[in-house]
Design a protein around this motif. Structure first.
Motif, PDB file in Angstrom:
ATOM      1  N   VAL A 269       0.843  -1.241  -0.127  1.00 19.67           N
ATOM      2  CA  VAL A 269      -0.037  -0.117  -0.588  1.00 19.67           C
ATOM      3  C   VAL A 269       0.682   1.121  -0.137  1.00 19.67           C
ATOM      4  CG1 VAL A 269      -1.541   1.270   1.489  1.00 19.67           C
ATOM      5  CG2 VAL A 269      -1.957  -0.690   0.944  1.00 19.67           C
ATOM      6  N   LYS A 270       2.294   1.650   0.984  1.00 19.55           N
ATOM      7  CA  LYS A 270       2.932   2.343   0.487  1.00 19.55           C
ATOM      8  C   LYS A 270       3.222   2.610  -0.934  1.00 19.55           C
ATOM      9  CE  LYS A 270       3.500   2.846   5.719  1.00 19.55           C
ATOM     10  NZ  LYS A 270       4.883   2.557   6.432  1.00 19.55           N
ATOM     11  N   ALA A 271       4.254   1.919  -0.925  1.00 19.63           N
ATOM     12  CA  ALA A 271       4.440   1.592  -2.383  1.00 19.63           C
ATOM     13  C   ALA A 271       3.613   2.358  -3.415  1.00 19.63           C
ATOM     14  CB  ALA A 271       5.031   0.261  -2.954  1.00 19.63           C
ATOM     15  N   GLN A 272       2.764   1.820  -3.718  1.00 21.11           N
ATOM     16  CA  GLN A 272       1.105   2.549  -4.486  1.00 21.11           C
ATOM     17  C   GLN A 272       1.430   4.020  -3.728  1.00 21.11           C
ATOM     18  OE1 GLN A 272      -0.275   0.712  -7.276  1.00 21.11           O
ATOM     19  NE2 GLN A 272       0.431   2.764  -7.451  1.00 21.11           N
ATOM     20  N   LYS A 273       0.691   4.230  -2.665  1.00 19.78           N
ATOM     21  CA  LYS A 273       0.382   5.220  -3.025  1.00 19.78           C
ATOM     22  C   LYS A 273       1.806   6.073  -2.535  1.00 19.78           C
ATOM     23  CE  LYS A 273      -2.456   5.056   1.415  1.00 19.78           C
ATOM     24  NZ  LYS A 273      -2.525   4.919   2.815  1.00 19.78           N
ATOM     25  N   ALA A 274       3.052   5.552  -3.231  1.00 18.67           N
ATOM     26  CA  ALA A 274       4.452   6.376  -3.483  1.00 18.67           C
ATOM     27  C   ALA A 274       4.053   6.877  -4.642  1.00 18.67           C
ATOM     28  CB  ALA A 274       5.686   5.957  -3.012  1.00 18.67           C
ATOM     29  N   SER A 275       3.700   6.064  -5.544  1.00 20.93           N
ATOM     30  CA  SER A 275       3.618   5.875  -6.728  1.00 20.93           C
ATOM     31  C   SER A 275       2.226   6.001  -7.405  1.00 20.93           C
ATOM     32  CB  SER A 275       4.232   4.499  -7.483  1.00 20.93           C
ATOM     33  OG  SER A 275       6.130   4.728  -7.057  1.00 20.93           O
ATOM     34  N   PRO A 276       1.135   7.355  -7.538  1.00 25.12           N
ATOM     35  CA  PRO A 276       0.090   7.173  -7.317  1.00 25.12           C
ATOM     36  C   PRO A 276      -0.010   6.931  -9.046  1.00 25.12           C
ATOM     37  CG  PRO A 276       0.665   8.853  -6.473  1.00 25.12           C
ATOM     38  CD  PRO A 276       1.879   8.392  -6.819  1.00 25.12           C
ATOM     39  N   ASP A 277       1.045   7.223  -9.604  1.00 27.87           N
ATOM     40  CA  ASP A 277       0.764   7.345 -11.507  1.00 27.87           C
ATOM     41  C   ASP A 277       0.980   5.636 -12.527  1.00 27.87           C
ATOM     42  OD1 ASP A 277      -0.071   9.410 -11.541  1.00 27.87           O
ATOM     43  OD2 ASP A 277       1.884  10.873 -11.805  1.00 27.87           O
ATOM     44  N   VAL A 278       1.488   4.964 -11.144  1.00 31.72           N
ATOM     45  CA  VAL A 278       1.860   3.286 -11.944  1.00 31.72           C
ATOM     46  C   VAL A 278       2.057   2.682 -11.136  1.00 31.72           C
ATOM     47  CG1 VAL A 278       4.584   2.893 -12.771  1.00 31.72           C
ATOM     48  CG2 VAL A 278       4.558   4.754 -12.415  1.00 31.72           C
ATOM     49  N   ASN A 279       1.614   1.591 -12.174  1.00 32.66           N
ATOM     50  CA  ASN A 279       0.989   0.117 -11.466  1.00 32.66           C
ATOM     51  C   ASN A 279       1.984  -0.204 -11.232  1.00 32.66           C
ATOM     52  OD1 ASN A 279       0.164  -2.080 -10.711  1.00 32.66           O
ATOM     53  ND2 ASN A 279      -1.562  -2.314 -12.902  1.00 32.66           N
ATOM     54  N   ILE A 280       2.195  -0.671  -9.803  1.00 30.52           N
ATOM     55  CA  ILE A 280       3.576  -1.596  -9.089  1.00 30.52           C
ATOM     56  C   ILE A 280       2.990  -2.992  -9.586  1.00 30.52           C
ATOM     57  CG2 ILE A 280       3.497   0.536  -7.047  1.00 30.52           C
ATOM     58  CD1 ILE A 280       2.407  -1.349  -5.376  1.00 30.52           C
ATOM     59  N   LEU A 281       1.047  -3.241 -10.044  1.00 32.95           N
ATOM     60  CA  LEU A 281       1.772  -4.866 -10.295  1.00 32.95           C
ATOM     61  C   LEU A 281       2.544  -5.247 -11.599  1.00 32.95           C
ATOM     62  CD1 LEU A 281      -1.856  -4.818  -8.891  1.00 32.95           C
ATOM     63  CD2 LEU A 281       0.629  -5.755  -7.882  1.00 32.95           C
ATOM     64  N   SER A 282       2.895  -4.324 -12.134  1.00 30.69           N
ATOM     65  CA  SER A 282       2.795  -4.152 -14.066  1.00 30.69           C
ATOM     66  C   SER A 282       4.069  -3.445 -14.547  1.00 30.69           C
ATOM     67  CB  SER A 282       1.885  -4.260 -15.070  1.00 30.69           C
ATOM     68  OG  SER A 282       1.436  -2.442 -15.314  1.00 30.69           O
ATOM     69  N   GLY A 283       4.211  -2.156 -13.817  1.00 27.87           N
ATOM     70  CA  GLY A 283       5.370  -1.067 -13.670  1.00 27.87           C
ATOM     71  C   GLY A 283       5.175   0.166 -14.959  1.00 27.87           C
ATOM     72  N   MET A 284       3.311   0.001 -15.234  1.00 25.47           N
ATOM     73  CA  MET A 284       2.975   0.228 -16.588  1.00 25.47           C
ATOM     74  C   MET A 284       1.950   1.586 -16.123  1.00 25.47           C
ATOM     75  SD  MET A 284       1.433  -1.923 -19.212  1.00 25.47           S
ATOM     76  CE  MET A 284       0.476  -2.550 -17.975  1.00 25.47           C
ATOM     77  N   GLU A 285       2.040   2.549 -16.342  1.00 24.39           N
ATOM     78  CA  GLU A 285       1.477   4.159 -15.888  1.00 24.39           C
ATOM     79  C   GLU A 285      -0.026   3.831 -16.354  1.00 24.39           C
ATOM     80  OE1 GLU A 285       2.867   8.000 -17.429  1.00 24.39           O
ATOM     81  OE2 GLU A 285       4.466   7.804 -17.701  1.00 24.39           O
TER      82      GLU A 285
END
Length: 904
Positions: free
Chosen positions: A603-619
Motif C-alpha cells: 500500500v505504501k509503495a502504491q501511494k508513493a507511485s500514484p501514477d504507476v501500477n506497481i503490479l505491472s510497472g506501467m502507467e
C-alpha cells in the motif's frame, strides 16, 4: 382601654329588620370585671361578638387603645382576635378530636410560635386553671367544669388584653359555676373581662361593674368610665398584630379529625381510589403492552436497522412504479390497438433505481454529535462496515490447508458461482447469508460485544471474545452448523467435501451423516487470517500476487493472525435478532486489519507511485501512443514463461491465422517454445502492433482498483452504514433527518435507501395509536368521576366541621387558614386514595397477569405499574382532591363565624 362609640347593628331577614344594637356607647377600663345583663334578645351576645371581632357593626366605632377599627380588613380582625381577644363560650367549643393540650395550643399556632414554645405555654395555662395533669385527655373525657376551664386556658394562653365570656356558667352546676367565676375574677385582676350572663346574682357577687341592656340600648351602668375626649388624641388605624396558620397545623387538625372517623375515612379514601385503581389498571396494561411493543420494536429495529450501502437499489421507488403501473388507466379511446409503455418504464425505473451513495460526507454528518440524528439513535448507535479483504485458513483433520472462504482451496460450486457474480445489492444479501466469518455487533463504552448479541444468544461454552485474535463459534437453535461450513472450517476432511461435490456434479444423490463434537473439541480449531495486502510480495520492481499459490500461502501462515475459538453460542429464542455466519469476530480485528493494511509495504509503495501500477510497472494513464507502445513492450518483457506462452496463444487465436493443423501443432509445443516464439515476434514490432497488443490484452488498471485489491479501505468511506434505533418513532425521525440532510446536500451526495420496516409497519403504528387514544378516553372518564366524588366528600366534611370553623375563626384563624384546613383534609384523603389505589392495583395485577397469560397463551405481555407512574398517580390523586376541594374549602372559608359557632 376599649371605647364603644354609637355602635349600631341591624339584622335583615327578608322583609324583616331587627335592630340588635341601637347607638350603644360606653368605655371599658384596661382591668375590670364587667358583667353585661339583660333579657334574651336585648343584644348582649351581639355586643360581645362585635367587641370580639366576630361580627361587624353597621355604624359607630370600636376603638382599642386609641386604635380605630373602622377601616379594619378581614386580616386585621383576624389578628385582633388572635392577639387581643380571648373567648370563653357557654358550650365550651372545644375541638373533640384534639387533646386538651392541642386545644389550648391552637391559638398559639396561629400566632406563629414554635412547637416547643407552644407546648410550654399551653401546659402553663392548663396548670393555671388546675388541669396540669389532664393535658393528654380528649374533651369528652372531662367533666363540664373541666372543659370550661380548658376553654378559659385556651382564651388566656395568648395573654390577651380582653377576655370575653358568653354565659360561661350556663351549662354548669352551682359548684362548677362558682369555680369558673372565681377563676374569671382572678383573671380580671390584670386584664379586662367582659361577662355576658342572665344570672344577676353571680354578676353582683363577682363583677366590679354591671351594664344592663334592653332592646339594644344601655339602660344601666353601675360604674361608667367618663373620658375627656377633647383632651384625647384622635383615634388612628393600626394593625394590632399578625396571625398565620402553618400548613402542618392545618394538616394536624385534619389528620386528628379523620382519625376519629377511621372507618368512614377509609371507606371515603377507598371510594376515591376507585378512579385511581381504574387508571392504574389501564396504565399497567398500557405499560405492559407498550413494553411489549417497545421490545418488539427494539428487536425489530435491531434485526432491521436502516442500512445504507455504497451501492443500493431503491425498492421504494420500484414499488411506487409498480403500484402506478397497476393503477394505470387508459388515456385514450378503446377503439384500436395502442402501445403500453409500462415495460420500458419499469426497465428504465430499475436502471435509475440502482444508485451509488457518497457515504463519506454522510459519515461526517452521522459522527457530528450536534446533528439532529444523534438524538434518535438507539443503544447500538451507528455501525460502519468496510469492504475488508483477507484470507482465513485452517487445517482439516488430515492436516491439509483449507481456505475457509471456499474460494481458492476446497472451492465449492456455490462459492465459485458467487465469485463470478457482479457486485449488486442482491449479491451482498446472498453473501450475508452464506459467509462463514462475520463481525459481531460491538457494544457501548468500548465493550467488544453488544448487549443485543449477548441478550439474543446463549453462551453454551467458554466466553465471549475480548480481543482481535478471539472468535466465537455460532450454532443454530438446534446446535447445528451447515455441513458445507464444517468442511470450510476444516472440521471435516476436505477430501470428503471434494467427493460430495463430484457426486453432486454428476447428478448422484448424496446422503450426509450426522457428526458430533464436544464443545471443547470444536474450540480446539485454530484459524489463520492473512490480510489481503500480505498476498502481494515484491518481485524486482513490481509486486506479484501469491494468494493462488498454496506453497506461498503456507509461507505466510507464521505471520498470520491466529484466531482462537473462545466460546460456543446459540440463539436464545428471546428475539428475532440473528447473526449471519458461523464464526463471529470482534470489531477490534476489523480495526486492526484497516490499520495494518494502511501501513503495509504494498500500500505504501502504491501511494508513493500514484501514477504507476506497481503490479505491472506501467502507467495508469499513458500520455500518448508512444508511451502505450513502450508500456506494452515493457509488460511483455516482465512476463514469465507461462505468461508469455498464454499471451502468444491468445494472440494467435484472435488473429485466426493458420490452418487447424497448424493450430494443433502450436498447441502441442511446450510453453518454452511458445514463449520463444513471442520473444522472436517482439524483436522488432511496429508501434501499431504494440498498440493493438496494449488495447487488446493489457489493462493498466487504476489506482483505486489496485488499492481495493490490496484490501486498503478508508475509515471515512464505509462500504455500508447501519443505523440502529429502539423504536419506530425514532426510525421515522431518522428518516426525516436523512431527508433534511438530502435537502441540503448536492445531488451527488444525496442518500438513497429502502425503508423496509417503514413499508411493513406503517399500519401497525396506526393501530397502536388508536389503542392509545381509547385508553386515554377511559382514563379521562375515570378522572372526572373521581373528581366529582371527592368534591362531594369534601363538601360533606365542611358541613360536619362547621362548628370547628367557628372556633378557629374565634381564636384568630383567617379565611385562608380555614381553606388550608380543608385543603389539608383533601390532601390526606387524596394521599390515602392514591396509596390504596396503587396498593390494590398491585394486588390485582397478580391474578390479572395470570388471566392475560391464559388468554394470550404467552408470557411476553405482563401488565405492570412502573414506580414513576405509581408516584405520578399518587400525586395526581392528591392534586385532584385538592382541585375538587377548592369549592368546598372556599365555601367553608366564607362561613360566618357567629353562625358557625351556633351550629350543633
Amino acid at each position: 382601654m376599649l371605647q364603644i362609640k354609637s355602635i349600631c347593628k341591624t339584622y335583615v331577614t327578608g322583609d324583616l329588620e331587627q335592630r340588635a344594637l341601637d347607638g350603644v356607647s360606653f368605655n371599658l377600663r384596661d382591668s375590670e370585671f364587667v358583667a353585661v345583663l339583660g333579657p334574651s334578645g336585648s343584644g348582649k351576645t351581639t355586643l360581645l361578638n362585635i367587641v370580639g371581632g366576630l361580627d361587624r357593626y353597621d355604624s359607630g366605632d370600636l376603638i382599642i387603645n386609641g386604635v380605630s377599627t373602622k377601616k379594619y380588613t378581614d386580616r386585621d380582625w383576624d389578628s385582633y382576635r388572635n392577639h387581643t381577644i380571648g373567648f370563653v363560650f357557654q358550650s365550651y367549643n372545644l375541638i373533640p378530636h384534639q387533646t386538651v393540650l392541642s386545644n389550648v395550643e391552637l391559638a398559639l399556632t396561629i400566632s406563629g410560635i414554635d412547637r416547643q414554645g407552644r407546648r410550654e405555654k399551653a401546659a402553663a395555662a392548663l396548670e393555671r386553671v388546675g388541669l396540669g395533669d389532664q393535658i393528654n385527655k380528649k374533651p369528652n373525657q372531662l367533666s363540664g367544669g373541666q372543659m370550661q376551664r380548658v376553654a378559659i386556658a385556651r382564651a388566656l394562653v395568648n395573654d390577651p388584653d380582653i377576655l370575653l365570656a358568653d354565659e360561661p356558667t350556663g351549662a354548669l352546676d352551682s359548684e362548677n359555676s362558682v369555680q369558673v367565676m372565681e377563676l374569671l375574677k382572678e383573671v380580671a385582676g390584670d386584664r379586662l373581662v367582659v361577662l355576658v350572663t342572665h344570672n344577676a346574682e353571680l354578676a353582683e357577687e363577682y363583677a366590679t361593674r354591671t351594664i344592663t341592656l334592653r332592646d339594644g340600648k344601655i339602660t344601666g351602668d353601675t360604674n361608667p368610665l367618663v373620658l375627656d375626649e377633647e383632651a384625647m388624641a384622635p383615634p388612628e388605624h393600626k394593625n394590632l398584630g399578625k396571625s398565620s396558620m402553618s400548613f402542618m397545623t392545618a394538616l394536624s387538625l385534619s389528620f386528628n379529625n379523620l382519625r376519629t372517623k377511621k372507618g368512614r375515612t377509609l371507606l371515603t379514601a377507598f371510594a376515591g381510589s376507585i378512579g385511581i385503581i381504574g387508571i392504574a389498571l389501564i396504565m399497567s396494561l398500557s405499560s405492559g403492552v407498550n413494553r411489549y411493543i417497545a421490545d418488539i420494536q427494539k428487536d425489530t429495529m435491531l434485526s432491521y436497522p436502516i442500512e445504507i450501502d455504497a451501492q443500493t437499489l431503491d425498492m421504494t421507488s420500484m414499488l411506487k412504479l409498480g403500484q402506478e403501473s397497476a393503477d394505470r388507466k387508459a388515456d385514450h379511446a378503446l377503439d384500436g390497438v395502442y402501445t403500453n409503455p409500462t415495460d420500458i418504464e419499469m426497465a428504465s425505473g430499475y436502471t435509475s433505481s440502482l444508485t451509488k451513495n457518497n457515504l463519506t460526507p454522510f459519515k461526517k454528518y452521522l459522527d457530528d454529535p450536534s446533528s439532529d440524528i444523534s438524538r434518535y439513535l438507539g443503544e447500538n448507535g451507528v455501525i460502519y462496515s468496510y469492504d475488508l479483504k483477507y484470507g482465513i485458513y485452517a487445517r482439516d483433520p488430515d492436516g491439509k490447508l483449507i481456505n475457509t472462504d471456499g474460494v481458492t482451496f476446497g472451492e465449492s460450486k456455490t462459492d465459485a458461482a458467487m465469485s463470478n457474480m457482479p457486485e449488486t445489492p442482491m449479491k451482498s444479501a446472498m453473501q450475508k447469508q452464506t459467509q462463514v466469518f462475520t463481525q459481531l455487533l460491538p457494544g457501548k463504552d468500548g465493550s467488544t460485544v453488544s448487549a443485543a448479541v449477548t441478550d439474543n444468544y446463549d453462551l453454551l461454552y467458554g466466553e465471549w471474545p475480548k480481543g482481535r485474535n478471539e472468535v466465537v463459534l455460532m450454532l443454530d437453535e438446534n446446535n447445528e452448523i451447515p455441513l458445507t461450513a464444517l468442511y470450510e472450517l476444516g472440521l471435516l476432511q476436505s477430501s470428503e467435501y471434494e467427493d460430495v461435490m463430484d457426486k453432486l456434479d454428476a447428478g448422484e444423490s448424496v446422503t450426509a451423516t450426522s457428526r458430533r463434537w464436544d464443545y471443547s473439541s470444536a474450540c480446539g480449531q485454530t484459524f489463520y487470517l492473512i490480510p489481503q495486502c500480505d498476498f502481494y510480495t515484491k518481485d524486482g520492481d513490481v509486486y506479484k500476487y501469491a494468494g493462488s499459490d498454496e506453497k506461498a500461502v503456507e509461507g505466510l501462515l507464521d505471520g498470520a493472525v491466529k484466531l482462537k475459538i473462545t466460546g460456543v453460542v446459540r440463539p436464545s429464542g428471546k428475539g428475532s435478532y440473528q447473526l449471519y455466519g458461523n464464526v463471529g469476530y470482534t470489531k477490534a480485528l476489523t480495526d486492526y486489519l484497516i490499520s495494518y493494511t494502511d501501513e503495509s509495504a504494498v500500500v505504501k509503495a502504491q501511494k508513493a507511485s500514484p501514477d504507476v501500477n506497481i503490479l505491472s510497472g506501467m502507467e495508469f494513464s499513458p500520455a500518448d501512443d508512444a508511451a502505450k507502445a513502450a508500456d506494452a513492450k515493457k509488460y511483455i518483457a516482465s512476463l514469465n514463461t507461462s505468461g508469455k506462452a498464454s499471451l502468444f496463444r491468445d494472440m494467435m487465436s484472435a488473429a485466426g491465422s493458420g490452418s487447424t493443423g497448424q493450430m494443433q501443432m502450436l498447441a502441442s509445443q511446450s510453453e518454452s517454445a511458445q514463449a520463444a516464439m513471442l520473444d522472436n515476434y517482439m524483436l522488432s514490432p511496429s508501434q501499431d502492433t504494440l498498440l493493438k497488443i496494449y488495447d487488446s490484452y493489457i489493462s493498466p488498471g487504476s489506482y483505486d482498483d489496485n488499492m481495493a485489491a490490496f484490501g486498503e479501505v478508508s475509515l471515512d468511506a464505509p462500504f455500508s452504514v447501519s443505523i440502529y434505533t429502539d423504536s419506530f418513532e425514532n426510525k421515522d425521525a431518522i428518516s426525516d433527518c436523512i431527508k433534511a440532510y438530502n435537502s441540503k446536500a448536492s445531488t451527488a451526495d444525496q442518500i438513497t435507501y429502502t425503508d423496509y420496516v417503514g413499508l411493513l409497519m406503517s399500519s401497525v403504528t396506526t393501530i397502536v395509536n388508536v389503542i392509545s387514544y381509547v385508553l386515554i378516553a377511559f382514563v379521562g372518564v375515570s378522572l372526572v368521576v373521581s373528581s366529582i366524588m371527592i368534591g362531594i366528600i369534601t363538601y360533606i366534611s365542611v358541613l360536619e366541621r362547621t362548628k370547628e370553623i367557628g372556633i378557629l375563626r374565634a381564636i384568630g384563624a383567617s379565611r385562608r387558614n380555614i381553606s388550608q384546613v380543608f385543603n389539608a383534609e383533601t390532601f390526606i384523603i387524596g394521599l390515602c386514595s392514591g396509596l390504596i389505589g396503587v396498593g390494590v392495583t398491585l394486588l390485582l395485577l397478580i391474578p390479572g397477569n395470570a388471566v392475560i397469560h391464559s388468554l394470550t397463551k404467552a408470557a411476553d405481555v405482563n401488565a405492570f405499574l412502573p414506580p414513576q407512574n405509581a408516584l405520578i398517580l399518587i400525586l395526581l390523586s392528591m392534586a385532584l382532591t385538592l382541585i375538587a376541594g377548592i369549592i368546598p374549602s372556599r365555601k367553608a372559608a366564607k362561613k360566618d363565624p357567629v353562625t358557625a359557632l351556633r351550629t350543633e
